[in-house]
Design a protein around this motif. Sequence first.
Motif, PDB file in Angstrom:
ATOM      1  N   ILE A 178      20.028 -38.508  30.933  1.00  0.00           N
ATOM      2  CA  ILE A 178      21.341 -37.919  30.674  1.00  0.00           C
ATOM      3  C   ILE A 178      21.264 -36.412  30.962  1.00  0.00           C
ATOM      4  O   ILE A 178      20.589 -35.671  30.243  1.00  0.00           O
ATOM      5  CB  ILE A 178      21.788 -38.151  29.209  1.00  0.00           C
ATOM      6  CG1 ILE A 178      21.757 -39.638  28.873  1.00  0.00           C
ATOM      7  CG2 ILE A 178      23.172 -37.559  28.987  1.00  0.00           C
ATOM      8  CD1 ILE A 178      22.698 -40.473  29.691  1.00  0.00           C
ATOM      9  N   ASN A 179      21.947 -36.021  32.018  1.00  0.00           N
ATOM     10  CA  ASN A 179      22.040 -34.613  32.348  1.00  0.00           C
ATOM     11  C   ASN A 179      23.497 -34.151  32.390  1.00  0.00           C
ATOM     12  O   ASN A 179      23.772 -32.995  32.690  1.00  0.00           O
ATOM     13  CB  ASN A 179      21.378 -34.341  33.712  1.00  0.00           C
ATOM     14  CG  ASN A 179      21.085 -32.869  33.942  1.00  0.00           C
ATOM     15  OD1 ASN A 179      20.939 -32.107  32.997  1.00  0.00           O
ATOM     16  ND2 ASN A 179      21.016 -32.471  35.207  1.00  0.00           N
ATOM     17  N   GLY A 180      24.381 -35.068  32.087  1.00  0.00           N
ATOM     18  CA  GLY A 180      25.808 -34.758  32.036  1.00  0.00           C
ATOM     19  C   GLY A 180      26.315 -34.812  30.605  1.00  0.00           C
ATOM     20  O   GLY A 180      25.595 -34.461  29.664  1.00  0.00           O
ATOM     21  N   ASN A 181      27.567 -35.259  30.439  1.00  0.00           N
ATOM     22  CA  ASN A 181      28.186 -35.352  29.108  1.00  0.00           C
ATOM     23  C   ASN A 181      28.454 -36.813  28.771  1.00  0.00           C
ATOM     24  O   ASN A 181      29.097 -37.528  29.550  1.00  0.00           O
ATOM     25  CB  ASN A 181      29.500 -34.566  29.071  1.00  0.00           C
ATOM     26  CG  ASN A 181      29.274 -33.070  29.287  1.00  0.00           C
ATOM     27  OD1 ASN A 181      28.310 -32.506  28.781  1.00  0.00           O
ATOM     28  ND2 ASN A 181      30.167 -32.438  30.046  1.00  0.00           N
ATOM     29  N   VAL A 182      27.935 -37.219  27.608  1.00  0.00           N
ATOM     30  CA  VAL A 182      28.105 -38.608  27.170  1.00  0.00           C
ATOM     31  C   VAL A 182      28.590 -38.614  25.722  1.00  0.00           C
ATOM     32  O   VAL A 182      28.044 -37.916  24.866  1.00  0.00           O
ATOM     33  CB  VAL A 182      26.785 -39.398  27.290  1.00  0.00           C
ATOM     34  CG1 VAL A 182      26.960 -40.806  26.729  1.00  0.00           C
ATOM     35  CG2 VAL A 182      26.313 -39.447  28.736  1.00  0.00           C
ATOM     36  N   SER A 183      29.612 -39.422  25.473  1.00  0.00           N
ATOM     37  CA  SER A 183      30.098 -39.646  24.107  1.00  0.00           C
ATOM     38  C   SER A 183      29.992 -41.141  23.839  1.00  0.00           C
ATOM     39  O   SER A 183      30.880 -41.924  24.184  1.00  0.00           O
ATOM     40  CB  SER A 183      31.557 -39.171  23.968  1.00  0.00           C
ATOM     41  OG  SER A 183      31.644 -37.771  24.175  1.00  0.00           O
ATOM     42  N   ALA A 188      18.139 -48.194  25.908  1.00  0.00           N
ATOM     43  CA  ALA A 188      17.408 -48.292  27.170  1.00  0.00           C
ATOM     44  C   ALA A 188      15.925 -48.410  26.876  1.00  0.00           C
ATOM     45  O   ALA A 188      15.479 -48.320  25.720  1.00  0.00           O
ATOM     46  CB  ALA A 188      17.694 -47.072  28.039  1.00  0.00           C
ATOM     47  N   SER A 189      15.149 -48.649  27.948  1.00  0.00           N
ATOM     48  CA  SER A 189      13.701 -48.739  27.761  1.00  0.00           C
ATOM     49  C   SER A 189      13.098 -47.359  27.502  1.00  0.00           C
ATOM     50  O   SER A 189      12.140 -47.226  26.729  1.00  0.00           O
ATOM     51  CB  SER A 189      13.064 -49.377  29.002  1.00  0.00           C
ATOM     52  OG  SER A 189      13.300 -48.585  30.164  1.00  0.00           O
ATOM     53  N   GLU A 190      13.634 -46.322  28.156  1.00  0.00           N
ATOM     54  CA  GLU A 190      13.226 -44.935  27.916  1.00  0.00           C
ATOM     55  C   GLU A 190      14.466 -44.054  28.045  1.00  0.00           C
ATOM     56  O   GLU A 190      15.326 -44.301  28.896  1.00  0.00           O
ATOM     57  CB  GLU A 190      12.151 -44.463  28.907  1.00  0.00           C
ATOM     58  CG  GLU A 190      10.803 -45.168  28.744  1.00  0.00           C
ATOM     59  CD  GLU A 190       9.735 -44.616  29.691  1.00  0.00           C
ATOM     60  OE1 GLU A 190      10.026 -43.610  30.397  1.00  0.00           O
ATOM     61  OE2 GLU A 190       8.636 -45.175  29.744  1.00  0.00           O
ATOM     62  N   ILE A 191      14.528 -43.019  27.217  1.00  0.00           N
ATOM     63  CA  ILE A 191      15.715 -42.164  27.207  1.00  0.00           C
ATOM     64  C   ILE A 191      15.276 -40.700  27.291  1.00  0.00           C
ATOM     65  O   ILE A 191      14.443 -40.245  26.496  1.00  0.00           O
ATOM     66  CB  ILE A 191      16.570 -42.388  25.931  1.00  0.00           C
ATOM     67  CG1 ILE A 191      17.019 -43.841  25.837  1.00  0.00           C
ATOM     68  CG2 ILE A 191      17.766 -41.443  25.928  1.00  0.00           C
ATOM     69  CD1 ILE A 191      17.733 -44.168  24.528  1.00  0.00           C
ATOM     70  N   PHE A 192      15.880 -39.986  28.268  1.00  0.00           N
ATOM     71  CA  PHE A 192      15.652 -38.551  28.441  1.00  0.00           C
ATOM     72  C   PHE A 192      17.018 -37.862  28.349  1.00  0.00           C
ATOM     73  O   PHE A 192      17.934 -38.199  29.115  1.00  0.00           O
ATOM     74  CB  PHE A 192      15.013 -38.256  29.803  1.00  0.00           C
ATOM     75  CG  PHE A 192      13.704 -38.961  30.013  1.00  0.00           C
ATOM     76  CD1 PHE A 192      12.512 -38.343  29.667  1.00  0.00           C
ATOM     77  CD2 PHE A 192      13.665 -40.238  30.560  1.00  0.00           C
ATOM     78  CE1 PHE A 192      11.306 -39.000  29.867  1.00  0.00           C
ATOM     79  CE2 PHE A 192      12.470 -40.891  30.766  1.00  0.00           C
ATOM     80  CZ  PHE A 192      11.279 -40.277  30.414  1.00  0.00           C
ATOM     81  N   VAL A 193      17.129 -36.908  27.422  1.00  0.00           N
ATOM     82  CA  VAL A 193      18.418 -36.259  27.190  1.00  0.00           C
ATOM     83  C   VAL A 193      18.258 -34.750  27.371  1.00  0.00           C
ATOM     84  O   VAL A 193      17.424 -34.118  26.702  1.00  0.00           O
ATOM     85  CB  VAL A 193      18.960 -36.565  25.783  1.00  0.00           C
ATOM     86  CG1 VAL A 193      20.324 -35.912  25.600  1.00  0.00           C
ATOM     87  CG2 VAL A 193      19.033 -38.072  25.553  1.00  0.00           C
ATOM     88  N   ASN A 194      19.076 -34.208  28.256  1.00  0.00           N
ATOM     89  CA  ASN A 194      19.106 -32.762  28.457  1.00  0.00           C
ATOM     90  C   ASN A 194      20.555 -32.362  28.740  1.00  0.00           C
ATOM     91  O   ASN A 194      20.946 -32.102  29.867  1.00  0.00           O
ATOM     92  CB  ASN A 194      18.201 -32.362  29.630  1.00  0.00           C
ATOM     93  CG  ASN A 194      18.054 -30.849  29.759  1.00  0.00           C
ATOM     94  OD1 ASN A 194      18.340 -30.121  28.820  1.00  0.00           O
ATOM     95  ND2 ASN A 194      17.619 -30.386  30.913  1.00  0.00           N
ATOM     96  N   THR A 195      21.340 -32.320  27.694  1.00  0.00           N
ATOM     97  CA  THR A 195      22.771 -32.057  27.790  1.00  0.00           C
ATOM     98  C   THR A 195      23.204 -31.241  26.578  1.00  0.00           C
ATOM     99  O   THR A 195      22.529 -31.296  25.536  1.00  0.00           O
ATOM    100  CB  THR A 195      23.556 -33.378  27.854  1.00  0.00           C
ATOM    101  OG1 THR A 195      24.944 -33.095  28.058  1.00  0.00           O
ATOM    102  CG2 THR A 195      23.383 -34.173  26.589  1.00  0.00           C
ATOM    103  N   PRO A 196      24.275 -30.495  26.659  1.00  0.00           N
ATOM    104  CA  PRO A 196      24.669 -29.673  25.495  1.00  0.00           C
ATOM    105  C   PRO A 196      24.913 -30.487  24.232  1.00  0.00           C
ATOM    106  O   PRO A 196      24.432 -30.108  23.166  1.00  0.00           O
ATOM    107  CB  PRO A 196      25.953 -28.985  25.981  1.00  0.00           C
ATOM    108  CG  PRO A 196      25.809 -28.922  27.466  1.00  0.00           C
ATOM    109  CD  PRO A 196      25.086 -30.153  27.855  1.00  0.00           C
TER     110      PRO A 196
END
Length: 286
Positions: A178-183, A188-196
């Motif tokens: 996730i590099n965008g905006n998610v609400s 998932a099997s692996e999760i990487f989050v870099n979003t405000p």
Amino acid sequence: MNNFEDANVDKDLLNQIFADEGEDFSLEDAEEEQLNLDEAVFDMGGVAAEENVPAEEKPAEENIFEESILEEAAPEEDVVAEEEVAEPVVEDIPEETAETEEDIPEEEDVPEPAVPSAANDDIVNEEARRAMDEARLNGTVTVITEDTKINGSISSDGSLEVMGVITGDIECLGKVYINGNVSGGIVASEIFVNTPKLHGGLISEGTVKIGVGTIVLGDVTGTSAYIAGAVKGNIDIDGPVIVESTAIVKGDIKAKSITINSGAVVDGYCSLNYAGVDIDQFFDEE
């Protein structure tokens, strides 16, 4: 006066005087003697006058001759050549604006404020890109571009890279970056989050990594976790949890091992329930 005729003299008297000197001496003899004497004196006077002429009144030719003789007689050492005259050395005057190297501080000597967020952020992004590259080699990766907006849930058998906006839940069998905006929640099997900011919980069969500056409003579940951002919710991890110095956690942390680096803020209860140790048996009464 060359003779006695011009003088107002009595010739008879003179003859009488000369007659007393001798028979052979007469007035004519005296005049002749006087004439001879005048010529001799004239000759001597001319020589004397020539000898007494000062050097300045002598003809120019004689002076030139004397000067040439003096120049030849002068020693060469006394003549100073123009090229032998040393000119004064003019030193270069440094400009006022010039500065020495010692006065100019080097860039590396100036301490720069540490930015742990940038370093930690790079770690999450690099690992996320590596995971996406592996997913492309082994299967399918769906990319939601920056200009894409999705209202609704997404389900995928592959991996998903979100750079746009998704309003809804995400469920993938593969990996999610996730590099965008998610609400919405993510599974998932692996999760990487870099979003405000992400509004929703994170459930992973593997690792969960949250970058610096990211705010997650929801619970986090997985087998390992690396938290450098902020989480408002409970963290339940079967394996190790690393809470970075830039992290803020408001909630309980349950894990097999917990590492909290200096500077982190944790407001909650931390327990090692997955350590494989029955704590109660150590306190049972016999």
